[in-house]
Structures are given as structure tokens and as C-alpha cells.
Motif scaffolding. Structure first.
Motif, PDB file in Angstrom:
ATOM      1  N   THR A 234      50.453  72.822 130.311  1.00 40.22           N
ATOM      2  CA  THR A 234      49.654  71.593 130.376  1.00 40.22           C
ATOM      3  C   THR A 234      49.592  70.824 129.068  1.00 40.22           C
ATOM      4  OG1 THR A 234      47.651  72.852 129.906  1.00 40.22           O
ATOM      5  CG2 THR A 234      48.217  72.536 132.226  1.00 40.22           C
ATOM      6  N   LYS A 235      50.249  71.335 128.040  1.00 44.18           N
ATOM      7  CA  LYS A 235      50.328  70.602 126.768  1.00 44.18           C
ATOM      8  C   LYS A 235      51.803  70.366 126.445  1.00 44.18           C
ATOM      9  CE  LYS A 235      46.012  72.413 124.863  1.00 44.18           C
ATOM     10  NZ  LYS A 235      45.310  71.119 125.032  1.00 44.18           N
ATOM     11  N   PRO A 236      52.103  69.206 125.852  1.00 41.33           N
ATOM     12  CA  PRO A 236      53.518  68.909 125.598  1.00 41.33           C
ATOM     13  C   PRO A 236      54.118  69.866 124.584  1.00 41.33           C
ATOM     14  CG  PRO A 236      52.079  67.262 124.579  1.00 41.33           C
ATOM     15  CD  PRO A 236      51.209  68.110 125.431  1.00 41.33           C
ATOM     16  N   THR A 237      55.247  70.418 124.915  1.00 43.32           N
ATOM     17  CA  THR A 237      55.956  71.348 124.056  1.00 43.32           C
ATOM     18  C   THR A 237      57.435  71.297 124.365  1.00 43.32           C
ATOM     19  OG1 THR A 237      56.211  73.672 123.440  1.00 43.32           O
ATOM     20  CG2 THR A 237      55.559  73.231 125.703  1.00 43.32           C
ATOM     21  N   MET A 238      58.260  71.502 123.343  1.00 45.45           N
ATOM     22  CA  MET A 238      59.704  71.584 123.536  1.00 45.45           C
ATOM     23  C   MET A 238      60.195  73.013 123.333  1.00 45.45           C
ATOM     24  SD  MET A 238      60.162  68.493 124.400  1.00 45.45           S
ATOM     25  CE  MET A 238      61.805  68.855 124.914  1.00 45.45           C
ATOM     26  N   THR A 239      59.291  73.991 123.356  1.00 44.39           N
ATOM     27  CA  THR A 239      59.687  75.386 123.219  1.00 44.39           C
ATOM     28  C   THR A 239      60.516  75.782 124.432  1.00 44.39           C
ATOM     29  OG1 THR A 239      57.677  75.852 121.977  1.00 44.39           O
ATOM     30  CG2 THR A 239      58.851  77.727 122.912  1.00 44.39           C
ATOM     31  N   SER A 240      61.798  75.968 124.243  1.00 44.82           N
ATOM     32  CA  SER A 240      62.720  76.052 125.383  1.00 44.82           C
ATOM     33  C   SER A 240      62.483  77.261 126.277  1.00 44.82           C
ATOM     34  CB  SER A 240      64.172  76.023 124.907  1.00 44.82           C
ATOM     35  OG  SER A 240      64.441  77.098 124.040  1.00 44.82           O
ATOM     36  N   PHE A 241      61.973  78.382 125.713  1.00 42.28           N
ATOM     37  CA  PHE A 241      61.814  79.553 126.575  1.00 42.28           C
ATOM     38  C   PHE A 241      60.685  79.376 127.582  1.00 42.28           C
ATOM     39  CE2 PHE A 241      57.945  81.561 125.150  1.00 42.28           C
ATOM     40  CZ  PHE A 241      57.823  81.291 123.794  1.00 42.28           C
ATOM     41  N   LEU A 242      59.854  78.350 127.415  1.00 43.00           N
ATOM     42  CA  LEU A 242      58.800  78.055 128.380  1.00 43.00           C
ATOM     43  C   LEU A 242      59.342  77.294 129.597  1.00 43.00           C
ATOM     44  CD1 LEU A 242      55.905  77.013 125.985  1.00 43.00           C
ATOM     45  CD2 LEU A 242      56.194  79.191 127.176  1.00 43.00           C
ATOM     46  N   TYR A 243      60.560  76.804 129.480  1.00 47.37           N
ATOM     47  CA  TYR A 243      61.161  76.029 130.562  1.00 47.37           C
ATOM     48  C   TYR A 243      61.970  76.967 131.447  1.00 47.37           C
ATOM     49  CZ  TYR A 243      59.698  71.718 128.306  1.00 47.37           C
ATOM     50  OH  TYR A 243      58.935  70.707 127.777  1.00 47.37           O
ATOM     51  N   ASP A 244      61.495  77.145 132.667  1.00 46.87           N
ATOM     52  CA  ASP A 244      62.107  78.112 133.576  1.00 46.87           C
ATOM     53  C   ASP A 244      63.251  77.535 134.382  1.00 46.87           C
ATOM     54  OD1 ASP A 244      58.996  79.835 134.520  1.00 46.87           O
ATOM     55  OD2 ASP A 244      60.311  79.985 132.770  1.00 46.87           O
ATOM     56  N   ASP A 245      63.183  76.271 134.653  1.00 49.68           N
ATOM     57  CA  ASP A 245      64.141  75.671 135.586  1.00 49.68           C
ATOM     58  C   ASP A 245      64.851  74.496 134.918  1.00 49.68           C
ATOM     59  OD1 ASP A 245      61.430  76.366 137.413  1.00 49.68           O
ATOM     60  OD2 ASP A 245      63.328  77.175 138.150  1.00 49.68           O
ATOM     61  N   TRP A 246      66.159  74.422 135.118  1.00 45.64           N
ATOM     62  CA  TRP A 246      66.982  73.421 134.455  1.00 45.64           C
ATOM     63  C   TRP A 246      67.840  72.675 135.466  1.00 45.64           C
ATOM     64  CZ3 TRP A 246      67.073  72.790 129.023  1.00 45.64           C
ATOM     65  CH2 TRP A 246      66.245  73.684 128.328  1.00 45.64           C
ATOM     66  N   GLY A 247      68.006  71.383 135.211  1.00 48.89           N
ATOM     67  CA  GLY A 247      68.914  70.580 136.010  1.00 48.89           C
ATOM     68  C   GLY A 247      70.349  70.751 135.537  1.00 48.89           C
ATOM     69  N   GLN A 248      71.266  70.037 136.164  1.00 51.93           N
ATOM     70  CA  GLN A 248      72.691  70.264 135.924  1.00 51.93           C
ATOM     71  C   GLN A 248      73.236  69.485 134.732  1.00 51.93           C
ATOM     72  OE1 GLN A 248      71.535  68.020 137.816  1.00 51.93           O
ATOM     73  NE2 GLN A 248      72.948  66.304 137.976  1.00 51.93           N
ATOM     74  N   GLY A 249      72.494  68.559 134.194  1.00 56.70           N
ATOM     75  CA  GLY A 249      72.963  67.797 133.038  1.00 56.70           C
ATOM     76  C   GLY A 249      73.658  66.505 133.427  1.00 56.70           C
ATOM     77  N   THR A 250      73.496  65.506 132.583  1.00 56.13           N
ATOM     78  CA  THR A 250      74.172  64.218 132.759  1.00 56.13           C
ATOM     79  C   THR A 250      74.698  63.764 131.397  1.00 56.13           C
ATOM     80  OG1 THR A 250      73.937  61.980 133.691  1.00 56.13           O
ATOM     81  CG2 THR A 250      72.007  62.878 132.543  1.00 56.13           C
ATOM     82  N   GLN A 251      75.933  63.280 131.374  1.00 55.61           N
ATOM     83  CA  GLN A 251      76.587  62.950 130.108  1.00 55.61           C
ATOM     84  C   GLN A 251      76.213  61.552 129.646  1.00 55.61           C
ATOM     85  OE1 GLN A 251      78.514  64.873 128.106  1.00 55.61           O
ATOM     86  NE2 GLN A 251      78.640  63.172 126.645  1.00 55.61           N
ATOM     87  N   VAL A 252      75.843  61.459 128.385  1.00 56.75           N
ATOM     88  CA  VAL A 252      75.583  60.172 127.736  1.00 56.75           C
ATOM     89  C   VAL A 252      76.559  60.030 126.579  1.00 56.75           C
ATOM     90  CG1 VAL A 252      73.938  58.835 126.372  1.00 56.75           C
ATOM     91  CG2 VAL A 252      73.152  60.103 128.389  1.00 56.75           C
ATOM     92  N   THR A 253      77.324  58.955 126.591  1.00 56.64           N
ATOM     93  CA  THR A 253      78.279  58.698 125.531  1.00 56.64           C
ATOM     94  C   THR A 253      78.017  57.316 124.954  1.00 56.64           C
ATOM     95  OG1 THR A 253      79.949  60.057 126.641  1.00 56.64           O
ATOM     96  CG2 THR A 253      80.724  58.550 124.921  1.00 56.64           C
TER      97      THR A 253
END
Length: 125
Positions: free
Chosen positions: A103-122
Motif C-alpha cells: 500500500t506504499k509506493p516502492t520499487m523493491t523488485s522482490f515485492l513484485y510477484d507478477d510481471w507482464g511480458q514487456g514492451t520495447q521502447v526505442t
């Protein structure tokens, strides 16, 4: 199961804009944080921005602060990343990820359980 679908990447000139979308579904917890991460070839994954569902609090990496804006549309269960004044160094694969119960903003990656497939930005110079 939580599913995340990222879209909106593409090729743009420096100074241009793109808007990434992350459509989310299947949440068990009522509260969560959605984050955008990016990874360029040969570089470590970097947390870019995140937003909480409970009150819309946000966090931005210093490298994108003032240029990127994260927002959510709860009715559509979609999180957006508006990227303006893009630079060549923004070139990367962008991933959205979900941190259930956070419930608090964080970029600590191990807290993120689910990931999308990614989109390329160039971003071309």
C-alpha cells in the motif's frame, strides 16, 4: 492468477512521447501497487515508477522525474505510463509488475510477484 498485459511501446525520436498501458486482472488482494521497470541490453533492471491502488501515491526514479507520469484508471484496471521528452537513454524493454498487498509506493523488485511480458521502447537520437 494475476495477469498483466503491457502495450504501447514503439520507436520514437528524441524529444517525443509514448504512452504505455498495463492492463491488469485477477487480483486477489484489494490493495496493490503497480510498477513499471525497464531493462536495457547489458544493464541491470531499473525501477521507473509505481502507483498504489489504495490512494494513488506515486514514486518516480530520478532519471525520469518530471518527464514521466504514472496514472491509473480503476474502472478499466489499467495503469498508464506517459513518457514525454524521451531521451535515447530511455531505450529499453519496459515491464509492468504487480505487488499485491503493498500500500506504499516502492520499487523493491522482490515485492513484485507478477510481471507482464514487456514492451520495447526505442528512442532514436
Amino acid at each position: 492468477d494475476v495477469q498483466l498485459q503491457a502495450s504501447g511501446g514503439g520507436l520514437v525520436q528524441a524529444g517525443g512521447s509514448l504512452r504505455l498501458s498495463c492492463a491488469a486482472s485477477g487480483f486477489v488482494f484489494p490493495d496493490y501497487t503497480i510498477g513499471w521497470f525497464r531493462q536495457a541490453p547489458g544493464k541491470e533492471r531499473e525501477g521507473v515508477a509505481c502507483i498504489t491502488s489504495v490512494d494513488g501515491s506515486t514514486y518516480y526514479a530520478d532519471s525520469v522525474k518530471g518527464r514521466f507520469t504514472i496514472s491509473n484508471d480503476n474502472a478499466r484496471n489499467t495503469v498508464y505510463l506517459q513518457m514525454d521528452r524521451l531521451k535515447p537513454e530511455d531505450t529499453a524493454t519496459y515491464y509492468c509488475a504487480a505487488a499485491p498487498g503493498i500500500t506504499k509506493p516502492t520499487m523493491t523488485s522482490f515485492l513484485y510477484d507478477d510481471w507482464g511480458q514487456g514492451t520495447q521502447v526505442t528512442v532514436s537520437s
